[in-house]
Design a protein around this motif. Structure first.
Motif, PDB file in Angstrom:
ATOM      1  N   GLY A  98      34.507  34.357 -41.930  1.00  0.00           N
ATOM      2  CA  GLY A  98      35.074  35.074 -43.061  1.00  0.00           C
ATOM      3  C   GLY A  98      36.324  35.867 -42.737  1.00  0.00           C
ATOM      4  O   GLY A  98      36.859  36.566 -43.593  1.00  0.00           O
ATOM      5  N   THR A  99      36.805  35.780 -41.515  1.00  0.00           N
ATOM      6  CA  THR A  99      38.064  36.415 -41.163  1.00  0.00           C
ATOM      7  C   THR A  99      38.926  35.385 -40.445  1.00  0.00           C
ATOM      8  O   THR A  99      38.403  34.492 -39.784  1.00  0.00           O
ATOM      9  CB  THR A  99      37.854  37.689 -40.301  1.00  0.00           C
ATOM     10  OG1 THR A  99      39.105  38.328 -40.113  1.00  0.00           O
ATOM     11  CG2 THR A  99      37.242  37.379 -38.958  1.00  0.00           C
ATOM     12  N   SER A 100      40.225  35.515 -40.594  1.00  0.00           N
ATOM     13  CA  SER A 100      41.112  34.529 -39.989  1.00  0.00           C
ATOM     14  C   SER A 100      41.901  35.100 -38.816  1.00  0.00           C
ATOM     15  O   SER A 100      42.676  34.392 -38.189  1.00  0.00           O
ATOM     16  CB  SER A 100      42.080  33.983 -41.038  1.00  0.00           C
ATOM     17  OG  SER A 100      42.846  35.043 -41.571  1.00  0.00           O
ATOM     18  N   ASP A 101      41.697  36.390 -38.515  1.00  0.00           N
ATOM     19  CA  ASP A 101      42.419  37.005 -37.413  1.00  0.00           C
ATOM     20  C   ASP A 101      41.547  38.077 -36.778  1.00  0.00           C
ATOM     21  O   ASP A 101      40.534  38.491 -37.347  1.00  0.00           O
ATOM     22  CB  ASP A 101      43.729  37.620 -37.916  1.00  0.00           C
ATOM     23  CG  ASP A 101      44.798  37.692 -36.832  1.00  0.00           C
ATOM     24  OD1 ASP A 101      44.511  37.356 -35.658  1.00  0.00           O
ATOM     25  OD2 ASP A 101      45.928  38.104 -37.145  1.00  0.00           O
ATOM     26  N   ILE A 102      41.967  38.547 -35.634  1.00  0.00           N
ATOM     27  CA  ILE A 102      41.241  39.617 -34.944  1.00  0.00           C
ATOM     28  C   ILE A 102      41.440  40.925 -35.694  1.00  0.00           C
ATOM     29  O   ILE A 102      42.542  41.240 -36.144  1.00  0.00           O
ATOM     30  CB  ILE A 102      41.743  39.738 -33.486  1.00  0.00           C
ATOM     31  CG1 ILE A 102      41.296  38.509 -32.693  1.00  0.00           C
ATOM     32  CG2 ILE A 102      41.260  41.027 -32.833  1.00  0.00           C
ATOM     33  CD1 ILE A 102      41.880  38.403 -31.307  1.00  0.00           C
ATOM     34  N   HIS A 103      40.352  41.673 -35.840  1.00  0.00           N
ATOM     35  CA  HIS A 103      40.385  43.028 -36.401  1.00  0.00           C
ATOM     36  C   HIS A 103      39.856  43.945 -35.313  1.00  0.00           C
ATOM     37  O   HIS A 103      38.757  43.710 -34.783  1.00  0.00           O
ATOM     38  CB  HIS A 103      39.490  43.152 -37.636  1.00  0.00           C
ATOM     39  CG  HIS A 103      39.970  42.348 -38.800  1.00  0.00           C
ATOM     40  ND1 HIS A 103      41.102  42.654 -39.510  1.00  0.00           N
ATOM     41  CD2 HIS A 103      39.463  41.237 -39.371  1.00  0.00           C
ATOM     42  CE1 HIS A 103      41.272  41.782 -40.478  1.00  0.00           C
ATOM     43  NE2 HIS A 103      40.288  40.892 -40.409  1.00  0.00           N
ATOM     44  N   ALA A 104      40.616  44.990 -34.956  1.00  0.00           N
ATOM     45  CA  ALA A 104      40.219  45.849 -33.850  1.00  0.00           C
ATOM     46  C   ALA A 104      40.504  47.318 -34.141  1.00  0.00           C
ATOM     47  O   ALA A 104      41.445  47.645 -34.863  1.00  0.00           O
ATOM     48  CB  ALA A 104      40.963  45.427 -32.587  1.00  0.00           C
TER      49      ALA A 104
END
Length: 181
Positions: A98-104
């Motif tokens: 459900g996400t297309s990139d890193i979230h940090a």
């Protein structure tokens, strides 16, 4: 094809593609992602909760999945601690659908936080989600973390930052020059 076109095609085929730029920690962690001088937590569980709140605040589309994310990260942490000898912990969920990139997001705890059932402390905690696709980005992000937090002294110096801006600038300088001073 003419002889010139054939030669140009051969030359073009021998030119390597441009090098892919190295992933940097600051590509994903901006000043607003950093909680500096966090003294209200003493354990990694508490820190994960605070960081998850920050992650959801910055990425509201994740709010309905907060409980699921917490469960995934805590299961991973119980299975194998993400605490490293350099004084950093990296709780995360790889292959997050459900996400297309890193979230940090990152917490800096000058007093350190205790690990789950182990005798270790982390002074910097980076919580992140990486997408289901793009495993190489996940590994490159971990490498970027290792490049910055390469020893206990560096980790403690970054963790002692009073303001997020100071920590961000230290990290940025390390990424660009290899030195903080």
């Amino acid at each position: 094809k003419s002889e010139d076109e054939a030669r140009e095609s051969a030359e073009a085929a021998s030119i390597p593609p441009p090098a892919k730029r190295q992933v940097l920690l600051t590509d994903y962690i901006t000043q607003e992602c950093i909680l500096a001088n966090l003294k209200s937590v003493t354990t990694v569980e508490q820190t994960i909760g605070v960081l998850l709140d920050r992650l959801v605040q910055l990425n509201p589309e994740l709010a309905p999945r907060r409980a699921e994310i917490l469960d995934l990260i805590m299961r991973r942490e119980r299975l194998m601690s993400t605490f490293l000898d350099t004084g950093i912990a990296i709780p995360h969920s790889a292959g997050f659908v459900g996400t297309s990139d890193i979230h940090a997001v990152m917490a800096l705890t000058p007093q350190g936080v205790a690990s789950l059932g182990r005798d270790q402390k982390a002074y910097s905690v980076i919580l992140f989600l990486s997408p289901e696709v793009g495993r190489s980005n996940h590994l490159q992000f971990l490498a970027a973390i290792a490049t910055v937090f390469l020893d206990k002294t560096t980790t403690r110096e970054i963790a002692s930052s009073i303001a997020a801006e100071d920590a961000f600038q230290m990290i940025r300088k390390l990424e660009l020059t290899g030195r903080m001073n």
